[in-house]
Design a protein around this motif. Structure first.
Motif, PDB file in Angstrom:
ATOM      1  N   GLY A 285       0.803  -1.101  -0.050  1.00 16.96           N
ATOM      2  CA  GLY A 285       0.229  -0.006   0.186  1.00 16.96           C
ATOM      3  C   GLY A 285       0.877   1.291  -0.045  1.00 16.96           C
ATOM      4  N   VAL A 286       0.279   2.368  -0.681  1.00 17.74           N
ATOM      5  CA  VAL A 286       0.928   3.501  -0.381  1.00 17.74           C
ATOM      6  C   VAL A 286       0.000   4.561  -0.230  1.00 17.74           C
TER       7      VAL A 286
ATOM      8  N   ILE B 180       9.982  -0.804   3.503  1.00 19.47           N
ATOM      9  CA  ILE B 180       8.657  -0.896   4.047  1.00 19.47           C
ATOM     10  C   ILE B 180       8.755  -0.179   5.316  1.00 19.47           C
ATOM     11  N   GLN B 181       7.573   0.791   5.435  1.00 23.79           N
ATOM     12  CA  GLN B 181       7.346   1.768   6.592  1.00 23.79           C
ATOM     13  C   GLN B 181       6.654   1.267   7.604  1.00 23.79           C
ATOM     14  N   ALA B 182       5.645   0.345   7.326  1.00 23.91           N
ATOM     15  CA  ALA B 182       4.769   0.020   8.445  1.00 23.91           C
ATOM     16  C   ALA B 182       3.981  -1.532   7.748  1.00 23.91           C
ATOM     17  N   LEU B 183       3.545  -1.995   8.675  1.00 19.08           N
ATOM     18  CA  LEU B 183       2.652  -3.394   8.578  1.00 19.08           C
ATOM     19  C   LEU B 183       1.178  -3.061   8.932  1.00 19.08           C
ATOM     20  N   ILE B 184       0.468  -3.267   8.030  1.00 19.51           N
ATOM     21  CA  ILE B 184      -1.120  -3.518   8.387  1.00 19.51           C
ATOM     22  C   ILE B 184      -1.739  -4.836   8.525  1.00 19.51           C
ATOM     23  N   SER B 185      -2.206  -5.327   9.560  1.00 23.63           N
ATOM     24  CA  SER B 185      -2.810  -6.645   9.453  1.00 23.63           C
ATOM     25  C   SER B 185      -4.199  -6.809  10.184  1.00 23.63           C
TER      26      SER B 185
ATOM     27  N   GLN C 234      -6.822  -9.095   5.603  1.00 23.47           N
ATOM     28  CA  GLN C 234      -5.485  -9.024   4.826  1.00 23.47           C
ATOM     29  C   GLN C 234      -4.393  -8.552   5.617  1.00 23.47           C
ATOM     30  N   ALA C 235      -3.258  -8.532   4.966  1.00 30.46           N
ATOM     31  CA  ALA C 235      -1.881  -8.008   5.614  1.00 30.46           C
ATOM     32  C   ALA C 235      -1.483  -6.890   4.266  1.00 30.46           C
ATOM     33  N   LEU C 236      -0.914  -5.794   4.877  1.00 29.16           N
ATOM     34  CA  LEU C 236      -0.521  -4.961   3.848  1.00 29.16           C
ATOM     35  C   LEU C 236       0.656  -4.404   4.426  1.00 29.16           C
ATOM     36  N   LEU C 237       1.631  -4.343   3.323  1.00 29.36           N
ATOM     37  CA  LEU C 237       2.839  -3.872   3.579  1.00 29.36           C
ATOM     38  C   LEU C 237       2.949  -2.445   2.829  1.00 29.36           C
ATOM     39  N   VAL C 238       3.026  -1.419   3.935  1.00 30.23           N
ATOM     40  CA  VAL C 238       3.140   0.087   3.486  1.00 30.23           C
ATOM     41  C   VAL C 238       4.446   0.624   2.993  1.00 30.23           C
TER      42      VAL C 238
END
Lengths: 174, 745
Positions: free
Chosen positions: A37-38, A142-147, A151-155
């Motif tokens: 994600g951005v 990768i700045q952050a991780l959203i889970s 879903q899991a999202l790599l920022v």
């Protein structure tokens, strides 16, 4: 007014509408099956693939330069940037134009990705700053991780991407 | 002196400073950079004025102009808290004040001291701008010299200084919106003033908002007050003590017959204006206040303001300090200084030019809506109408392009401002007498070209004074006037600017030059060269005809650097000399760098532009002329020369299957005095291209000077020949024997 009245529910159910905490919005895309994600406020536009002009002696992940309404903008192939195997560019290859900030200079860069997925909102609490993400080639960007449940999202850290190494801007005012 | 005592100004300057500090740093930087730009203008005014004085002029307006410029720099420095700057300029100002009051003689040592002090002031400003270390020793030494000079000063004038009693006071009173909250009732203030003398009050209601926005507990009114028959300043100050600092300004209205003191008032007035501007910018923009100012503006230089003065691209930003240079009728020619520092890229554009642009953009919007209208409504003659619309669009785009280019154009005098000083200093040092003549200084050229040409011009002038013009004795012996003539002339010719630097000195010693070139192995002793070819050797690196090396010019670096710099700007320089009669250097420069002419070529599957300025010829390769030397480099024999062949595709890392060069194309280009051949696959034509920056969103690329957008919307890169040579030889081009380095231009 609560967030509910904005007419768009968060895509995650695990924290329902009681939370009035701020949300963050991301444009999500895929590279080699992985979701990235951005931050949406960095995204300038999304374009379909067109063959860019080659840059002499540039690193392999610099696909070339394109004309963005009169501006010369580099195209970075994120697959190659992350050290993954190249994929031939096809009609579904998409280019995301983002604004980056590094060393006091703001520049535009376009990122070639496999496909664009969606725009998603997440409550800020889901955002986990990443200290070290492991040994992936993409780790440093990768700045952050959203889970969430779904879903899991790599920022992606677009500033870091353009602020270091061979793509770092020339120092000094321009 | 009747201007406001300094103690009234100081606290205000401090307040302004405090408010500035509270500002957003970006805005602060911007304000500072405006200050630096204007200070450079001011320095140029000072320098030009001092040089004028050294030529014998004693025009009081000239001295006033210098004083005002120093004063503005001091004021600005105070606002930004630059103490060293303020103290130093204060010393300078004091000495100038004495000179102005004819209490100090204008003699050669004083002028020399002033010039050096101005240099130091310039260096100080530069250091502040670059945030680098200050040269404290020089500053202290000069400060002491200034002090010593002040001690020495004695009145030289027959006119004794007369103390002036002001006959009236001008007071502008604009209470802060919240003044009532602090129990500052304007009525009380006005009543107090009325007790002092005769009062004429004009109400200024321009701050009054619409009724809906009106807040009954705020004050929106302001007053302009003329107070006559007042006892003295102190009484007024006493009344003012009750009023908030910053909301009121007073100035004296002097008797009209004393120009110098009127000037003082003007200074105080300017200072006030600046301070107010910083605190209440919205007020200062109001026309009402301007009117008040002009009414009391009885100074003789008022008329200078009204004369058309096209060379100064005024307009933005409307800071009051800008008034200072405009008033200097005498110094018109040197009002604008070259933006010497490369720190910032700001540019001043006349408001009228911006208005033109706005109009043009309006046209474009109309055409756009017309075109979309046509495209949506089907009609019989749709194609014709579409074509007509496109024609209109093309025309307007062209005008827009020209207008935007014009915004980057500045009069060439920006690049010439340093020359009078240089000529002055050098002629003293070399004990020569030289008259400098500058013609065509209003010729306009691109800002970037201008910045690039400034140093080469300095060098040509230095060269002409050092090598060209003879000593007075030699000149008299040769039957020439004692005073040498150095003329700089700028003209526009088509898309080019022609700058000619002509001296009437001894000319180039051709025999000597040729001898040296042969001795250095640059020219084959058997070769026969024509005159132009011999004279062209002065541009050769490593050739200097001066026997003894002077520190001015003549270390063998110089003219070759001039040629290189000029070529980097896409221009050329040549020399023409007549022994005993003089030398003329002619620089040809493109008007702008934003559009270049180029050859479009294909290399593998990529298209590139080669700037026309560097291309010599394109030829089809004949195999038998190719040779490969031990280092692996390939050469092509062209006439008597061996030209390195550069496989650009290889240098750029493009995939290729090439083995054999036979029948391919070789574009011969000039790489800073050396010819090289670039291998290309196809010549696609010749066209004008708009140069785009690579750095804006990417970064510089070795071998590429920029990019452009082709008709099909694709990006094409513009080749930088010098960079390609670097890529090929890692900065070490192989040495090959040749007869003459290049044919004369």
């Amino acid at each position: 007014m609560s967030l509910r009245t904005k007419g768009q529910r968060p895509p995650t159910d695990d924290l329902d509408d009681e939370s009035e905490e701020p949300e963050v919005e991301f444009l999500t895309f895929r590279i080699a099956g992985e979701a990235y994600g951005v931050a949406i406020d960095r995204v300038q536009e999304i374009r379909s693939w067109e063959a860019p002009t080659r840059v002499p002696n540039a690193p392999n992940y610099v696909a070339g330069l394109i004309n963005l309404r009169g501006l010369i903008v580099p195209v970075i192939d994120l697959r190659l940037r992350f050290g993954l195997k190249p994929l031939p560019y096809t009609d579904t290859t998409v280019v995301i134009v983002v604004k980056t900030q590094a060393l006091g200079r703001s520049r535009m860069v376009s990122l070639a990705v496999d496909a664009v997925s969606d725009v998603c909102r997440f409550p800020e609490s889901l955002l986990r700053r990443s200290a070290h993400m492991g040994d992936h080639g993409d780790a440093e960007f990768i700045q952050a991780l959203i889970s969430s449940v779904e879903q899991a999202l790599l920022v992606l850290d677009v500033d870091g991407l353009m602020g270091s190494g061979e793509l770092a801007p020339e120092p000094g005012p321009s | 002196m009747v201007c406001l005592p300094k103690k009234r100004l100081r606290p205000k300057a401090k307040i302004v400073r405090d408010r500035l500090m509270a500002l957003d740093p970006a805005l602060q930087d911007q304000l500072q950079s405006v200050f630096f730009d204007e200070s450079e203008d001011g320095l140029a005014v000072i320098e030009a004025g001092l040089l004028e004085l050294s030529r014998g002029s004693r025009d009081p307006e000239l001295i006033n102009g210098i004083f005002r410029a120093v004063h503005s720099i001091k004021g600005g420095g105070g606002t930004f808290g630059m103490t060293v700057l303020v103290e130093f300029s204060h010393r300078l100002e004091t000495l100038l004040d004495r000179i102005r009051a004819k209490e100090h003689a204008i003699d050669a040592p004083t002028l020399d001291l002033l010039l050096r002090a101005v240099d130091a002031l310039g260096a100080l400003l530069q250091a502040k701008r670059a945030r680098s270390a200050l040269d404290h020793t020089t500053l202290e030494q000069l400060s002491e010299e200034l002090n010593a000079s002040l001690v020495r000063s004695a009145p030289v004038a027959d006119l004794p200084a007369i103390a002036i009693k002001p006959d009236s006071w001008l007071i502008h009173y604009a209470p802060d919106f919240w003044a009532l909250e602090t129990r500052n009732d304007p009525l009380i203030f006005l009543a107090e003033l009325q007790r002092l003398g005769h009062l004429e009050v004009t109400l200024e209601a321009s701050r009054l908002p619409s009724f809906a926005e009106l807040n009954p507990i705020e004050i929106y009114l302001a007053w302009d007050i003329v107070l006559t028959e007042a006892p003295d300043e102190e009484a007024i100050q006493d009344v003012l003590a009750w009023v908030e600092d910053g909301s009121v300004t007073i100035r004296t209205k002097p008797p009209a017959q004393k120009p110098i003191d009127a000037q003082d008032t003007q200074d105080a007035h300017l200072e006030d204006a600046r301070l107010e501007q910083n605190t209440h910018p919205e007020q200062d923009a109001q026309p009402e206040r301007q009117d008040v100012r002009l009414e009391q503006n009885t100074r003789p230089e008022h008329e200078a303001q009204e004369k058309p003065f096209d060379t100064r691209p005024s307009g933005l930003p409307p800071l009051p300090d800008e008034r200072v240079p405009i008033q200097l009728g005498v110094l018109k020619k040197s009002v604008e200084a070259l933006g010497r520092s490369r720190v910032d890229g700001s540019i001043r554009v006349a408001t009228s030019r911006i208005d033109d642009l706005v109009n043009l953009v309006g046209e474009l919007v109309i055409i756009h809506s017309m075109l979309s209208d046509i495209s949506q409504s089907p009609s019989k003659n749709r194609e014709d109408r579409l074509r007509a619309g496109l024609g209109e669009l093309g025309r307007n785009t062209l005008i827009l392009q020209e207008s935007v280019m014009r915004m980057r154009m500045l009069p060439i005098q920006f690049a010439l401002t340093r020359l009078p000083r240089l000529v002055h200093d050098l002629s003293i040092r070399l004990k020569k007498r030289i008259r400098l003549e500058i013609l065509g200084e209003t010729t306009e050229l691109d800002k970037i070209v201008m910045e690039g040409i400034s140093d080469p011009l300095l060098h040509l002038v230095r060269n002409a004074i050092d090598h060209g013009v003879e000593s007075p004795a030699e000149r008299l012996a040769a039957g020439k006037p004692e005073e040498g003539l150095l003329r700089i002339q700028a003209d526009q010719q088509g898309g080019y600017i022609l700058i000619r630097v002509t001296d009437d000195g001894r000319g180039i010693d051709e025999a000597h030059l040729l001898e040296k070139a042969v001795a250095a192995g640059l020219v084959d002793p058997m070769a026969t060269l024509n005159r132009a070819q011999i004279q062209d050797l002065v541009f050769h690196p490593g050739l200097s005809t001066r026997e003894e090396v002077s520190d001015l010019s003549g270390r063998g670096v110089g003219l070759d650097v001039v040629r290189r710099n000029v070529r980097e700007l896409g221009g050329n320089v040549r020399v023409e000399s007549e022994p005993g009669r003089g030398t003329r250097f002619e620089i040809r420069l493109p008007l702008t760098l934003a559009i270049i002419e180029g050859k479009l070529v294909r290399i593998e599957d990529q298209k590139y532009v080669i700037p026309l300025a560097v291309t010599v010829e394109t030829l089809r390769i004949e195999k038998e002329r190719l040779s490969r030397v031990a280092s692996g480099h390939e050469f092509y024999r062209l006439g008597t020369e061996m030209i390195p062949v550069l496989r650009v595709y290889e240098l750029f890392g493009l995939p290729s299957t090439k083995r054999d060069l036979d029948n391919l194309l070789l574009t011969v280009v000039d790489a800073g005095g050396r010819q090289v051949g670039l291998l290309v696959d196809e010549l696609l034509g010749h066209q004008q291209v708009v140069v785009k920056s690579l750095e804006a969103n990417y970064k510089p690329i070795l071998g590429i000077s920029g990019a452009t957008i082709l008709g099909n919307g694709r990006v094409a890169l513009i080749l930088d020949v010098a960079g390609i040579v670097d890529l090929a030889f890692k900065g070490q081009p192989p040495r090959v024997k040749y007869l003459v380095q290049e044919p004369s231009a």
